[in-house]
Write an enzyme that holds these catalytic residues in place. Structure first.
Site, short mmCIF file in Angstrom:
data_model
loop_
_atom_site.label_atom_id
_atom_site.label_comp_id
_atom_site.label_asym_id
_atom_site.label_seq_id
_atom_site.Cartn_x
_atom_site.Cartn_y
_atom_site.Cartn_z
N TYR A 34 45.30 35.09 43.97
CA TYR A 34 46.68 35.06 42.81
C TYR A 34 46.91 36.09 41.80
CZ TYR A 34 50.25 32.02 40.71
OH TYR A 34 51.20 31.32 40.47
N SER A 60 37.22 30.90 40.12
CA SER A 60 38.39 31.82 39.96
C SER A 60 38.89 31.53 38.56
CB SER A 60 38.92 31.98 41.04
OG SER A 60 40.28 32.88 40.66
N GLN A 95 38.70 41.56 51.28
CA GLN A 95 39.19 41.04 52.41
C GLN A 95 38.34 40.91 53.42
OE1 GLN A 95 43.06 42.66 53.73
NE2 GLN A 95 44.00 42.61 51.54
N HIS A 117 49.31 44.70 52.73
CA HIS A 117 49.07 46.02 53.00
C HIS A 117 48.30 46.38 54.34
CE1 HIS A 117 47.73 50.05 52.29
NE2 HIS A 117 46.58 49.86 51.85
N GLY A 143 53.83 43.34 41.55
CA GLY A 143 54.35 41.96 41.63
C GLY A 143 55.13 41.64 40.73
N ASP A 200 51.14 54.98 52.61
CA ASP A 200 50.99 54.43 51.50
C ASP A 200 49.80 55.11 50.62
OD1 ASP A 200 51.45 51.88 49.72
OD2 ASP A 200 49.37 51.87 49.81
N GLU A 240 57.44 62.92 28.47
CA GLU A 240 58.66 63.36 28.88
C GLU A 240 58.71 63.14 30.22
OE1 GLU A 240 60.67 66.68 27.47
OE2 GLU A 240 59.96 66.42 25.40
#
Length: 350
Positions: A34, A60, A95, A117, A143, A200, A240
């Protein structure tokens, strides 16, 4: 002069009319994790009328957050058991362990495994199980932007991919998921796990993160070492930059050049190639080769398994760079600049 760049035919862009939420209406969708992408996918899919549950490990900190935002939260293994489509939205290096311990034992034939991904699948950190569709839905934005754009009735462009061996229904599920998170409102492009992952990683390393931060810090150091005040160096080399990047995002590089002074534009043409030149491009090609060969990912996996000693030192060195203290002092003088507690935001979703 820069060489001409030849571009092939543009990709097909899928919109709302190409996707059907009914594909997911009778299914249970589980988001594992999450964090930045996970919470945005979950909330947008829920608001699109779909049945979403959250999978997290028992201790968690995100359990309380997800419950407060109206979701049923289960331990990861149980969430996988209950779901038809499971999105693995935990960090890349976490993962494989989560998949091996909690996801794989509970994946049954006919379920769909989704990613935001392509790294874990493309580099073999996770082996796609037989009989399970494997897809990717990757919004091209953080997100919080995916969420805010959805709430405003808009959307962030997204990529979808279907892994080899998936069923014919996999693309429909990917498009429906993309519609559920708002991607088809803006436009969705089909890619592959390989193409998404390699481009990516390259963009992050050579341009967006590694390239931009290294360029800014080198410019800052050059001016300070030449005797200029660090505040002046910060303004000219970092502050800038947003103005220029915003102009490029809104109008392209040519539009940016049209918007700045003639002096700045002339300096762009004659001095830019002295900094980013053939040597820089050779370095970029070497970076891309390391990504394509899997060398970067192999080294990153090793670093992670070793306890991140170099990673932690890089963080410490970066935080101690003079540009950070100068920036903190100057940003305090700018009430219009949004101040964000990045560490605090990250902690909320751990």
């Amino acid at each position: 002069m820069r060489p001409n760049v030849y571009i092939s035919m543009p990709a097909k862009v899928y919109t709302d009319k190409d996707a059907n939420l009914k594909v997911l209406k009778k299914k249970t969708l589980a988001i594992i994790g999450y964090g930045s992408q996970g919470h945005a996918h979950a909330q947008n899919l829920k608001d699109s009328g779909l049945n979403v549950i959250i999978g997290l490990y028992a201790k968690s900190k995100s359990v309380a957050v997800a419950k407060k935002q109206g979701f049923k939260v289960y331990e990861t293994a149980e969430a996988v058991q209950k779901a038809d489509v499971i999105m693995l939205a935990v960090p890349d290096m976490k993962q494989p362990e989560v998949f091996e311990n909690d996801v794989a034992p509970n994946l049954t034939k006919g379920k769909t495994l989704a990613f935001t991904h392509g790294l874990a699948i493309h580099y073999g950190l996770i082996e796609a199980p037989k009989g399970v569709d494997v897809i990717m839905v990757a919004p091209k934005g953080p997100g919080h932007v995916v969420r805010s754009q959805y709430v405003e009735g808009k959307g962030v462009p997204a990529l979808i991919a279907v892994h080899k061996g998936s069923s014919r229904n996999a693309k429909e599920i990917a498009l429906a998921w993309a519609k559920g998170v708002g991607g088809t409102r803006a436009g969705v492009i089909q890619t592959t796990f390989k193409e998404e992952c390699e481009t990516d990683l390259f963009g992050e390393q050579a341009v967006l993160c590694g390239g931009a931060s290294a360029l800014v810090m080198a410019g800052f150091e050059t001016l300070v070492e030449a005797g200029y005040q660090p505040e002046m160096a910060y303004f000219e080399c970092l502050h800038e930059l947003k103005l220029i990047v915003d102009l490029m995002v809104e109008s392209g590089i040519s539009g940016m050049r049209f918007s700045i002074s003639e002096t700045a534009e002339w300096g762009d043409y004659v001095s830019g190639p002295r900094v980013i030149n053939a040597g820089s491009k050779r370095a970029m090609k070497a970076i891309l080769k390391d990504i394509q060969s899997g060398k970067f990912t192999k080294n990153w996996v090793k670093e992670y398994k070793d306890g991140l000693p170099n990673y932690k030192q890089f963080i410490k060195d970066g935080q101690n760079h003079p540009i950070e203290k100068t920036g903190q002092r100057l940003r305090a003088l700018m009430p219009w600049v949004k101040k964000r507690n990045i560490k605090g935001a990250q902690a909320a979703y751990n």
